[in-house]
Scaffold this active site. Structure first.
Site, PDB file in Angstrom:
ATOM      1  N   ALA A   2       1.502  69.170  62.741  1.00  0.00           N
ATOM      2  CA  ALA A   2       1.725  68.993  61.302  1.00  0.00           C
ATOM      3  C   ALA A   2       2.419  70.164  60.621  1.00  0.00           C
ATOM      4  O   ALA A   2       2.463  70.228  59.403  1.00  0.00           O
ATOM      5  CB  ALA A   2       0.384  68.731  60.609  1.00  0.00           C
ATOM      6  N   ARG A   4       5.629  70.813  60.720  1.00  0.00           N
ATOM      7  CA  ARG A   4       6.983  70.463  60.272  1.00  0.00           C
ATOM      8  C   ARG A   4       7.233  68.977  60.523  1.00  0.00           C
ATOM      9  O   ARG A   4       6.399  68.271  61.093  1.00  0.00           O
ATOM     10  CB  ARG A   4       8.026  71.288  61.011  1.00  0.00           C
ATOM     11  CG  ARG A   4       8.009  71.078  62.522  1.00  0.00           C
ATOM     12  CD  ARG A   4       9.079  71.886  63.212  1.00  0.00           C
ATOM     13  NE  ARG A   4       9.122  71.603  64.651  1.00  0.00           N
ATOM     14  CZ  ARG A   4      10.112  71.988  65.459  1.00  0.00           C
ATOM     15  NH1 ARG A   4      11.127  72.677  64.966  1.00  0.00           N
ATOM     16  NH2 ARG A   4      10.087  71.687  66.746  1.00  0.00           N
ATOM     17  N   ASP A  51      -3.798  74.140  71.236  1.00  0.00           N
ATOM     18  CA  ASP A  51      -3.056  73.285  72.157  1.00  0.00           C
ATOM     19  C   ASP A  51      -3.877  72.033  72.451  1.00  0.00           C
ATOM     20  O   ASP A  51      -4.939  72.108  73.075  1.00  0.00           O
ATOM     21  CB  ASP A  51      -2.783  74.072  73.444  1.00  0.00           C
ATOM     22  CG  ASP A  51      -1.961  73.293  74.464  1.00  0.00           C
ATOM     23  OD1 ASP A  51      -1.666  72.107  74.215  1.00  0.00           O
ATOM     24  OD2 ASP A  51      -1.632  73.878  75.502  1.00  0.00           O
ATOM     25  N   ASN A  78      -0.234  62.909  65.763  1.00  0.00           N
ATOM     26  CA  ASN A  78       1.205  62.965  65.536  1.00  0.00           C
ATOM     27  C   ASN A  78       1.946  63.851  66.542  1.00  0.00           C
ATOM     28  O   ASN A  78       3.139  63.682  66.731  1.00  0.00           O
ATOM     29  CB  ASN A  78       1.472  63.482  64.116  1.00  0.00           C
ATOM     30  CG  ASN A  78       2.930  63.800  63.873  1.00  0.00           C
ATOM     31  OD1 ASN A  78       3.748  62.912  63.698  1.00  0.00           O
ATOM     32  ND2 ASN A  78       3.268  65.096  63.878  1.00  0.00           N
ATOM     33  N   TYR A 144       9.002  59.711  78.626  1.00  0.00           N
ATOM     34  CA  TYR A 144       8.643  59.634  77.201  1.00  0.00           C
ATOM     35  C   TYR A 144       8.271  58.203  76.822  1.00  0.00           C
ATOM     36  O   TYR A 144       7.251  57.970  76.165  1.00  0.00           O
ATOM     37  CB  TYR A 144       9.819  60.122  76.364  1.00  0.00           C
ATOM     38  CG  TYR A 144       9.612  60.028  74.867  1.00  0.00           C
ATOM     39  CD1 TYR A 144       8.844  60.976  74.193  1.00  0.00           C
ATOM     40  CD2 TYR A 144      10.183  58.999  74.130  1.00  0.00           C
ATOM     41  CE1 TYR A 144       8.654  60.900  72.822  1.00  0.00           C
ATOM     42  CE2 TYR A 144      10.010  58.913  72.759  1.00  0.00           C
ATOM     43  CZ  TYR A 144       9.242  59.865  72.112  1.00  0.00           C
ATOM     44  OH  TYR A 144       9.053  59.774  70.745  1.00  0.00           O
TER      45      TYR A 144
END
Length: 250
Positions: A2, A4, A51, A78, A144
Protein backbone atom coordinates in the site's frame (compact mmCIF):
# COMPACT_ATOMS: atom_id res chain seq x y z
CA UNK A 1 1.48 -3.36 -0.97
CA UNK A 2 0.00 0.00 0.00
CA UNK A 3 2.92 2.41 -0.25
CA UNK A 4 2.18 3.34 -3.87
CA UNK A 5 0.04 2.63 -6.91
CA UNK A 6 -3.24 0.77 -6.55
CA UNK A 7 -2.56 -0.09 -2.91
CA UNK A 8 -2.05 3.54 -1.93
CA UNK A 9 -5.31 4.54 -3.63
CA UNK A 10 -7.21 1.76 -1.86
CA UNK A 11 -5.81 2.77 1.52
CA UNK A 12 -6.77 6.43 1.01
CA UNK A 13 -10.21 5.50 -0.34
CA UNK A 14 -11.00 3.44 2.76
CA UNK A 15 -9.88 6.34 4.94
CA UNK A 16 -12.34 8.56 3.07
CA UNK A 17 -15.06 6.13 4.13
CA UNK A 18 -14.00 6.54 7.75
CA UNK A 19 -11.81 3.50 8.28
CA UNK A 20 -8.66 3.44 10.37
CA UNK A 21 -6.04 1.96 8.05
CA UNK A 22 -3.09 -0.33 8.67
CA UNK A 23 -0.63 0.12 5.81
CA UNK A 24 1.66 -2.79 4.97
CA UNK A 25 4.51 -2.75 2.51
CA UNK A 26 7.91 -4.34 2.33
CA UNK A 27 9.52 -1.10 3.50
CA UNK A 28 7.35 1.61 4.98
CA UNK A 29 7.53 3.90 8.01
CA UNK A 30 5.44 6.53 9.75
CA UNK A 31 6.80 9.24 7.43
CA UNK A 32 5.43 7.59 4.27
CA UNK A 33 3.23 9.99 2.25
CA UNK A 34 0.31 7.56 2.20
CA UNK A 35 0.01 7.75 6.00
CA UNK A 36 -0.27 11.54 5.84
CA UNK A 37 -3.00 11.21 3.20
CA UNK A 38 -4.91 8.78 5.42
CA UNK A 39 -4.61 10.92 8.54
CA UNK A 40 -5.81 13.95 6.60
CA UNK A 41 -9.21 12.21 6.52
CA UNK A 42 -9.40 12.36 10.33
CA UNK A 43 -8.74 8.65 10.96
CA UNK A 44 -5.88 6.66 12.41
CA UNK A 45 -3.08 5.19 10.29
CA UNK A 46 -0.45 2.63 11.21
CA UNK A 47 2.67 1.67 9.27
CA UNK A 48 3.28 -2.07 9.27
CA UNK A 49 6.48 -2.94 7.37
CA UNK A 50 7.15 -6.57 6.59
CA UNK A 51 7.54 -9.29 3.99
CA UNK A 52 4.27 -11.15 3.43
CA UNK A 53 6.14 -14.14 2.00
CA UNK A 54 7.58 -14.83 5.48
CA UNK A 55 4.89 -16.73 7.42
CA UNK A 56 6.41 -16.00 10.82
CA UNK A 57 6.58 -12.30 9.97
CA UNK A 58 2.96 -12.33 8.79
CA UNK A 59 1.75 -13.65 12.15
CA UNK A 60 3.94 -11.14 13.98
CA UNK A 61 2.50 -8.28 11.90
CA UNK A 62 -1.09 -9.33 12.46
CA UNK A 63 -0.55 -9.69 16.22
CA UNK A 64 0.94 -6.18 16.30
CA UNK A 65 -1.93 -4.73 14.25
CA UNK A 66 -4.62 -6.28 16.47
CA UNK A 67 -2.81 -5.15 19.62
CA UNK A 68 -2.59 -1.57 18.30
CA UNK A 69 -5.98 -1.21 16.57
CA UNK A 70 -8.13 -3.64 18.55
CA UNK A 71 -9.38 -5.71 15.61
CA UNK A 72 -9.16 -6.07 11.83
CA UNK A 73 -12.51 -5.88 10.05
CA UNK A 74 -11.23 -5.58 6.48
CA UNK A 75 -8.32 -7.18 4.64
CA UNK A 76 -7.22 -6.09 1.17
CA UNK A 77 -4.60 -8.41 -0.30
CA UNK A 78 -3.02 -6.11 -2.85
CA UNK A 79 0.71 -6.93 -2.81
CA UNK A 80 1.89 -8.29 -6.13
CA UNK A 81 4.90 -8.84 -8.36
CA UNK A 82 4.99 -8.85 -12.16
CA UNK A 83 8.41 -9.86 -13.46
CA UNK A 84 7.31 -11.47 -16.73
CA UNK A 85 9.34 -14.21 -18.39
CA UNK A 86 8.66 -16.62 -21.21
CA UNK A 87 8.12 -20.27 -20.30
CA UNK A 88 11.60 -21.32 -21.44
CA UNK A 89 13.29 -18.61 -19.39
CA UNK A 90 11.59 -19.22 -16.02
CA UNK A 91 13.98 -20.33 -13.29
CA UNK A 92 13.11 -21.86 -9.94
CA UNK A 93 13.99 -18.58 -8.19
CA UNK A 94 11.72 -16.63 -10.55
CA UNK A 95 8.89 -19.14 -10.08
CA UNK A 96 9.16 -19.04 -6.29
CA UNK A 97 9.32 -15.25 -6.14
CA UNK A 98 6.23 -14.67 -8.29
CA UNK A 99 4.14 -17.37 -6.60
CA UNK A 100 5.27 -16.43 -3.09
CA UNK A 101 4.34 -12.76 -3.47
CA UNK A 102 1.12 -13.18 -5.43
CA UNK A 103 -0.33 -16.32 -3.85
CA UNK A 104 1.51 -17.67 -0.81
CA UNK A 105 1.67 -14.33 0.97
CA UNK A 106 -1.99 -13.64 0.22
CA UNK A 107 -3.05 -17.02 1.64
CA UNK A 108 -1.12 -16.82 4.89
CA UNK A 109 -2.06 -13.19 5.49
CA UNK A 110 -5.70 -14.21 5.05
CA UNK A 111 -5.29 -17.17 7.38
CA UNK A 112 -3.67 -15.06 10.11
CA UNK A 113 -6.22 -12.23 9.97
CA UNK A 114 -9.17 -14.64 9.89
CA UNK A 115 -7.88 -16.66 12.82
CA UNK A 116 -6.75 -13.78 15.01
CA UNK A 117 -9.53 -11.24 14.41
CA UNK A 118 -12.34 -12.05 11.99
CA UNK A 119 -13.57 -15.34 13.43
CA UNK A 120 -13.42 -14.08 17.05
CA UNK A 121 -15.52 -11.08 15.98
CA UNK A 122 -17.80 -13.09 13.66
CA UNK A 123 -17.24 -10.48 10.95
CA UNK A 124 -14.83 -9.88 8.11
CA UNK A 125 -14.57 -8.46 4.62
CA UNK A 126 -11.74 -9.68 2.36
CA UNK A 127 -10.90 -8.42 -1.13
CA UNK A 128 -8.08 -9.99 -3.10
CA UNK A 129 -6.46 -8.27 -6.07
CA UNK A 130 -6.20 -10.76 -8.93
CA UNK A 131 -5.72 -9.78 -12.59
CA UNK A 132 -7.37 -10.16 -15.96
CA UNK A 133 -4.27 -12.28 -16.72
CA UNK A 134 -5.66 -14.75 -14.19
CA UNK A 135 -8.75 -15.16 -16.37
CA UNK A 136 -7.43 -14.61 -19.91
CA UNK A 137 -3.65 -15.17 -19.90
CA UNK A 138 -1.38 -13.68 -22.52
CA UNK A 139 2.02 -14.81 -23.75
CA UNK A 140 5.06 -14.46 -21.54
CA UNK A 141 3.22 -14.27 -18.23
CA UNK A 142 2.65 -17.95 -17.47
CA UNK A 143 3.76 -17.94 -13.84
CA UNK A 144 2.09 -14.61 -13.06
CA UNK A 145 -1.12 -15.78 -14.71
CA UNK A 146 -1.03 -19.08 -12.83
CA UNK A 147 -0.58 -17.27 -9.51
CA UNK A 148 -3.39 -14.81 -10.23
CA UNK A 149 -5.66 -17.67 -11.36
CA UNK A 150 -4.81 -19.26 -8.02
CA UNK A 151 -6.00 -16.10 -6.30
CA UNK A 152 -9.38 -16.50 -8.01
CA UNK A 153 -9.68 -20.15 -6.96
CA UNK A 154 -8.63 -19.29 -3.43
CA UNK A 155 -11.15 -16.45 -3.27
CA UNK A 156 -14.04 -18.71 -4.22
CA UNK A 157 -13.03 -21.48 -1.80
CA UNK A 158 -12.45 -19.10 1.13
CA UNK A 159 -15.81 -17.46 0.47
CA UNK A 160 -17.68 -20.76 0.73
CA UNK A 161 -15.76 -21.94 3.78
CA UNK A 162 -16.00 -18.75 5.82
CA UNK A 163 -19.51 -17.56 4.93
CA UNK A 164 -21.00 -19.20 8.06
CA UNK A 165 -18.54 -17.15 10.12
CA UNK A 166 -19.88 -13.83 8.83
CA UNK A 167 -16.92 -13.35 6.49
CA UNK A 168 -17.13 -12.48 2.80
CA UNK A 169 -14.32 -12.86 0.29
CA UNK A 170 -14.24 -11.41 -3.22
CA UNK A 171 -11.66 -10.49 -5.84
CA UNK A 172 -11.05 -7.58 -8.17
CA UNK A 173 -9.35 -8.41 -11.48
CA UNK A 174 -7.84 -5.26 -13.01
CA UNK A 175 -6.69 -4.95 -16.59
CA UNK A 176 -4.19 -2.29 -17.62
CA UNK A 177 -3.86 0.29 -14.84
CA UNK A 178 -1.81 3.49 -15.03
CA UNK A 179 0.88 2.71 -12.45
CA UNK A 180 4.67 2.64 -12.35
CA UNK A 181 4.57 -1.04 -13.28
CA UNK A 182 2.58 -0.57 -16.48
CA UNK A 183 4.56 2.57 -17.35
CA UNK A 184 7.56 0.28 -17.82
CA UNK A 185 5.75 -1.85 -20.41
CA UNK A 186 6.55 -1.14 -24.08
CA UNK A 187 3.00 -0.01 -24.94
CA UNK A 188 1.88 2.98 -26.99
CA UNK A 189 -1.36 4.90 -26.54
CA UNK A 190 -2.47 3.51 -29.88
CA UNK A 191 -1.94 -0.07 -28.69
CA UNK A 192 -3.90 0.59 -25.51
CA UNK A 193 -6.79 2.09 -27.45
CA UNK A 194 -6.83 -0.93 -29.75
CA UNK A 195 -6.78 -3.43 -26.90
CA UNK A 196 -9.24 -1.83 -24.47
CA UNK A 197 -12.82 -1.13 -25.63
CA UNK A 198 -12.96 1.99 -23.43
CA UNK A 199 -9.76 3.16 -25.10
CA UNK A 200 -7.56 3.82 -22.09
CA UNK A 201 -5.92 2.37 -19.01
CA UNK A 202 -7.77 2.43 -15.70
CA UNK A 203 -6.87 5.00 -13.09
CA UNK A 204 -5.74 3.42 -9.78
CA UNK A 205 -8.65 5.25 -8.13
CA UNK A 206 -11.08 3.25 -10.27
CA UNK A 207 -9.71 -0.01 -8.86
CA UNK A 208 -10.05 1.45 -5.37
CA UNK A 209 -13.72 2.27 -6.06
CA UNK A 210 -14.36 -1.38 -7.00
CA UNK A 211 -12.66 -2.61 -3.83
CA UNK A 212 -14.70 -0.21 -1.68
CA UNK A 213 -17.92 -1.39 -3.33
CA UNK A 214 -17.21 -5.05 -2.51
CA UNK A 215 -16.15 -4.23 1.04
CA UNK A 216 -19.44 -2.47 1.71
CA UNK A 217 -21.60 -5.36 0.55
CA UNK A 218 -23.03 -7.83 3.03
CA UNK A 219 -24.41 -10.18 0.38
CA UNK A 220 -21.73 -10.51 -2.30
CA UNK A 221 -19.16 -13.23 -1.77
CA UNK A 222 -17.06 -15.55 -3.92
CA UNK A 223 -17.20 -13.18 -6.89
CA UNK A 224 -14.58 -11.79 -9.26
CA UNK A 225 -15.18 -8.22 -10.44
CA UNK A 226 -13.29 -7.44 -13.65
CA UNK A 227 -12.26 -3.79 -13.91
CA UNK A 228 -10.59 -3.86 -17.30
CA UNK A 229 -12.38 -1.43 -19.58
CA UNK A 230 -14.27 -4.23 -21.32
CA UNK A 231 -11.32 -6.42 -22.29
CA UNK A 232 -12.76 -9.57 -20.69
CA UNK A 233 -16.10 -9.02 -22.45
CA UNK A 234 -14.72 -8.86 -25.99
CA UNK A 235 -16.22 -11.34 -28.44
CA UNK A 236 -14.29 -10.30 -31.55
CA UNK A 237 -10.77 -11.44 -32.37
CA UNK A 238 -8.33 -10.08 -29.80
CA UNK A 239 -5.80 -7.52 -31.02
CA UNK A 240 -2.13 -8.42 -31.13
CA UNK A 241 -1.41 -6.55 -27.89
CA UNK A 242 -3.31 -9.16 -25.92
CA UNK A 243 -1.17 -11.81 -27.60
CA UNK A 244 1.88 -9.73 -26.76
CA UNK A 245 5.33 -10.99 -27.72
CA UNK A 246 7.50 -12.80 -25.25
CA UNK A 247 9.44 -10.42 -22.97
CA UNK A 248 13.23 -10.50 -22.96
CA UNK A 249 14.84 -12.65 -20.28
CA UNK A 250 15.56 -10.70 -17.11
Amino acid sequence: GAARGIGRCIAVKLAEYGADVIVNDLKIDEDAPVLSEIRAQGVRAMALPGDITDCAKVNEMVDKAVAEMGRIDVLVNNAGAYPALGVLDVTEDHFNFVVNVNLKGLFFMTQAVVKKSMIPNNYGRIVNISSCDGKNPGRGVAIYSAAKAGVIGLTKSVARELAPKGITCNAVAPGFVATDMTAALPLTDEQIRAAVPLGRMAKPEEIADAVAFLLQSDYITGQVLCVDGGVSGRTERQPRLLRRPLPPAL
